[in-house]
Design a protein around this motif. Structure first.
Motif, mmCIF file in Angstrom:
data_model
loop_
_atom_site.group_PDB
_atom_site.id
_atom_site.type_symbol
_atom_site.label_atom_id
_atom_site.label_comp_id
_atom_site.label_asym_id
_atom_site.label_seq_id
_atom_site.Cartn_x
_atom_site.Cartn_y
_atom_site.Cartn_z
ATOM 1 N N ARG A 4 29.270 -4.319 55.440
ATOM 2 C CA ARG A 4 29.920 -3.156 55.427
ATOM 3 C C ARG A 4 30.143 -2.478 53.930
ATOM 4 O O ARG A 4 29.813 -3.297 52.998
ATOM 5 C CB ARG A 4 31.234 -3.431 55.777
ATOM 6 C CG ARG A 4 31.260 -3.803 57.492
ATOM 7 C CD ARG A 4 33.020 -4.372 57.638
ATOM 8 N NE ARG A 4 33.210 -5.564 56.984
ATOM 9 C CZ ARG A 4 34.469 -5.976 56.603
ATOM 10 N NH1 ARG A 4 35.559 -5.364 57.224
ATOM 11 N NH2 ARG A 4 34.551 -6.968 55.939
ATOM 12 N N ARG A 5 30.255 -1.097 53.810
ATOM 13 C CA ARG A 5 30.330 -0.723 52.826
ATOM 14 C C ARG A 5 31.907 -0.834 52.091
ATOM 15 O O ARG A 5 33.106 -0.570 52.935
ATOM 16 C CB ARG A 5 30.301 1.253 52.829
ATOM 17 C CG ARG A 5 28.937 1.278 53.360
ATOM 18 C CD ARG A 5 27.869 1.934 52.649
ATOM 19 N NE ARG A 5 28.251 2.369 51.242
ATOM 20 C CZ ARG A 5 27.551 2.549 50.281
ATOM 21 N NH1 ARG A 5 26.536 1.705 49.890
ATOM 22 N NH2 ARG A 5 28.078 3.453 49.166
ATOM 23 N N LEU A 6 32.158 -1.132 51.014
ATOM 24 C CA LEU A 6 33.406 -1.295 50.344
ATOM 25 C C LEU A 6 34.027 0.046 50.161
ATOM 26 O O LEU A 6 33.456 1.057 49.916
ATOM 27 C CB LEU A 6 33.262 -2.019 48.972
ATOM 28 C CG LEU A 6 32.986 -3.555 49.278
ATOM 29 C CD1 LEU A 6 32.790 -3.947 47.812
ATOM 30 C CD2 LEU A 6 34.071 -4.372 49.804
ATOM 31 N N PRO A 7 35.500 0.295 50.255
ATOM 32 C CA PRO A 7 35.836 1.080 50.112
ATOM 33 C C PRO A 7 36.045 1.877 48.494
ATOM 34 O O PRO A 7 35.657 0.916 47.801
ATOM 35 C CB PRO A 7 37.456 1.088 50.305
ATOM 36 C CG PRO A 7 37.876 -0.459 50.403
ATOM 37 C CD PRO A 7 36.278 -1.040 50.657
ATOM 38 N N PRO A 8 35.945 3.121 48.317
ATOM 39 C CA PRO A 8 35.716 3.494 46.918
ATOM 40 C C PRO A 8 36.962 2.973 46.324
ATOM 41 O O PRO A 8 38.052 2.904 46.607
ATOM 42 C CB PRO A 8 35.803 4.907 47.024
ATOM 43 C CG PRO A 8 36.403 5.402 48.535
ATOM 44 C CD PRO A 8 36.152 4.433 49.356
ATOM 45 N N GLN A 9 37.022 2.716 44.736
ATOM 46 C CA GLN A 9 37.998 2.318 44.021
ATOM 47 C C GLN A 9 38.393 3.269 43.046
ATOM 48 O O GLN A 9 37.490 3.927 42.467
ATOM 49 C CB GLN A 9 37.585 0.966 43.460
ATOM 50 C CG GLN A 9 37.174 -0.327 44.311
ATOM 51 C CD GLN A 9 36.787 -1.295 43.490
ATOM 52 O OE1 GLN A 9 36.670 -1.193 42.181
ATOM 53 N NE2 GLN A 9 36.701 -2.347 44.117
ATOM 54 N N ASP A 10 39.818 3.306 42.798
ATOM 55 C CA ASP A 10 40.129 4.448 41.687
ATOM 56 C C ASP A 10 40.202 3.563 40.402
ATOM 57 O O ASP A 10 41.307 2.882 40.187
ATOM 58 C CB ASP A 10 41.437 5.000 42.287
ATOM 59 C CG ASP A 10 41.978 5.844 41.367
ATOM 60 O OD1 ASP A 10 41.239 6.134 40.263
ATOM 61 O OD2 ASP A 10 43.043 6.791 41.631
ATOM 62 N N HIS A 11 39.379 3.639 39.548
ATOM 63 C CA HIS A 11 39.416 2.656 38.395
ATOM 64 C C HIS A 11 40.344 3.209 37.485
ATOM 65 O O HIS A 11 40.926 2.514 36.791
ATOM 66 C CB HIS A 11 37.770 2.957 37.721
ATOM 67 C CG HIS A 11 36.876 2.408 38.608
ATOM 68 N ND1 HIS A 11 36.619 0.831 38.503
ATOM 69 C CD2 HIS A 11 35.686 2.911 39.388
ATOM 70 C CE1 HIS A 11 35.678 0.787 39.363
ATOM 71 N NE2 HIS A 11 35.136 1.721 39.751
ATOM 72 N N GLU A 12 40.783 4.449 37.299
ATOM 73 C CA GLU A 12 41.744 5.050 36.635
ATOM 74 C C GLU A 12 43.059 4.464 36.707
ATOM 75 O O GLU A 12 43.689 3.860 35.999
ATOM 76 C CB GLU A 12 41.919 6.414 36.642
ATOM 77 C CG GLU A 12 40.556 7.217 35.813
ATOM 78 C CD GLU A 12 40.822 8.648 35.898
ATOM 79 O OE1 GLU A 12 41.801 9.425 36.075
ATOM 80 O OE2 GLU A 12 39.715 9.354 35.661
ATOM 81 N N ALA A 13 43.369 4.219 38.117
ATOM 82 C CA ALA A 13 44.619 3.711 38.527
ATOM 83 C C ALA A 13 44.655 2.142 38.381
ATOM 84 O O ALA A 13 45.731 1.803 37.885
ATOM 85 C CB ALA A 13 44.732 4.079 40.117
ATOM 86 N N ILE A 14 43.634 1.589 38.739
ATOM 87 C CA ILE A 14 43.566 0.103 38.099
ATOM 88 C C ILE A 14 43.623 -0.127 36.813
ATOM 89 O O ILE A 14 44.269 -0.938 36.554
ATOM 90 C CB ILE A 14 41.832 -0.379 38.681
ATOM 91 C CG1 ILE A 14 41.829 -0.193 40.433
ATOM 92 C CG2 ILE A 14 41.753 -1.828 38.250
ATOM 93 C CD1 ILE A 14 40.612 -0.753 40.803
ATOM 94 N N ASN A 15 43.127 0.749 35.957
ATOM 95 C CA ASN A 15 43.139 0.667 34.605
ATOM 96 C C ASN A 15 44.709 0.756 34.204
ATOM 97 O O ASN A 15 45.230 0.189 33.170
ATOM 98 C CB ASN A 15 42.391 1.472 33.750
ATOM 99 C CG ASN A 15 40.797 0.947 33.823
ATOM 100 O OD1 ASN A 15 40.546 -0.119 34.003
ATOM 101 N ND2 ASN A 15 40.057 1.880 33.645
ATOM 102 N N ALA A 16 45.371 1.675 34.680
ATOM 103 C CA ALA A 16 46.633 1.923 34.450
ATOM 104 C C ALA A 16 47.774 0.814 34.820
ATOM 105 O O ALA A 16 48.645 0.444 34.157
ATOM 106 C CB ALA A 16 47.151 3.249 35.199
ATOM 107 N N ALA A 17 47.325 0.274 36.120
ATOM 108 C CA ALA A 17 48.219 -0.926 36.682
ATOM 109 C C ALA A 17 48.014 -1.919 35.610
ATOM 110 O O ALA A 17 48.681 -2.840 35.396
ATOM 111 C CB ALA A 17 47.924 -1.271 38.103
ATOM 112 N N GLU A 18 46.722 -2.411 35.032
ATOM 113 C CA GLU A 18 46.627 -3.323 34.226
ATOM 114 C C GLU A 18 47.160 -3.100 32.940
ATOM 115 O O GLU A 18 47.766 -4.321 32.315
ATOM 116 C CB GLU A 18 45.055 -3.559 33.945
ATOM 117 C CG GLU A 18 44.326 -4.106 35.408
ATOM 118 C CD GLU A 18 42.516 -4.247 35.037
ATOM 119 O OE1 GLU A 18 42.223 -3.756 34.055
ATOM 120 O OE2 GLU A 18 42.213 -4.735 35.692
ATOM 121 N N GLN A 19 47.233 -1.881 32.549
ATOM 122 C CA GLN A 19 47.930 -1.549 31.283
ATOM 123 C C GLN A 19 49.538 -1.844 31.336
ATOM 124 O O GLN A 19 50.143 -2.415 30.434
ATOM 125 C CB GLN A 19 47.678 -0.073 30.617
ATOM 126 C CG GLN A 19 48.206 -0.028 29.625
ATOM 127 C CD GLN A 19 47.644 -0.667 28.289
ATOM 128 O OE1 GLN A 19 46.535 -0.903 28.332
ATOM 129 N NE2 GLN A 19 48.490 -0.858 27.333
#
Length: 77
Positions: free
Chosen positions: A34-49
């Motif tokens: 199956r194809r993985l859903p697209p990821q919002d890298h900016e939101a992931i980086n903001a959450a990590e910060q």
């Protein structure tokens, strides 16, 4: 070691080969992954910060409390 056969270890079981002509009936082939859903890298980086910031503040407060308790303990002793 002795060569007595008084119920001790008799060795591994005998390997019995399968009957002649034995084959696996069918091999299941997996489907397409199956194809993985697209990821919002900016939101992931903001959450990590934000998580890193919270971790730093919790560490800072904990160290400050530790030194406060240590100083109070040394002064009152």
């Amino acid at each position: 070691m002795s060569d007595r056969s008084d119920g001790g270890y008799q060795g591994p079981p005998v390997n019995v080969p399968p009957p002649p002509g034995w084959r696996v009936e069918a091999v299941a082939l997996p489907g397409e992954p199956r194809r993985l859903p697209p990821q919002d890298h900016e939101a992931i980086n903001a959450a990590e910060q934000r998580a890193r910031l919270v971790t730093h503040w919790v560490t800072l407060v904990t160290v400050a409390l530790m030194f406060t308790v240590l100083i109070i303990g040394l002064v009152s002793a």
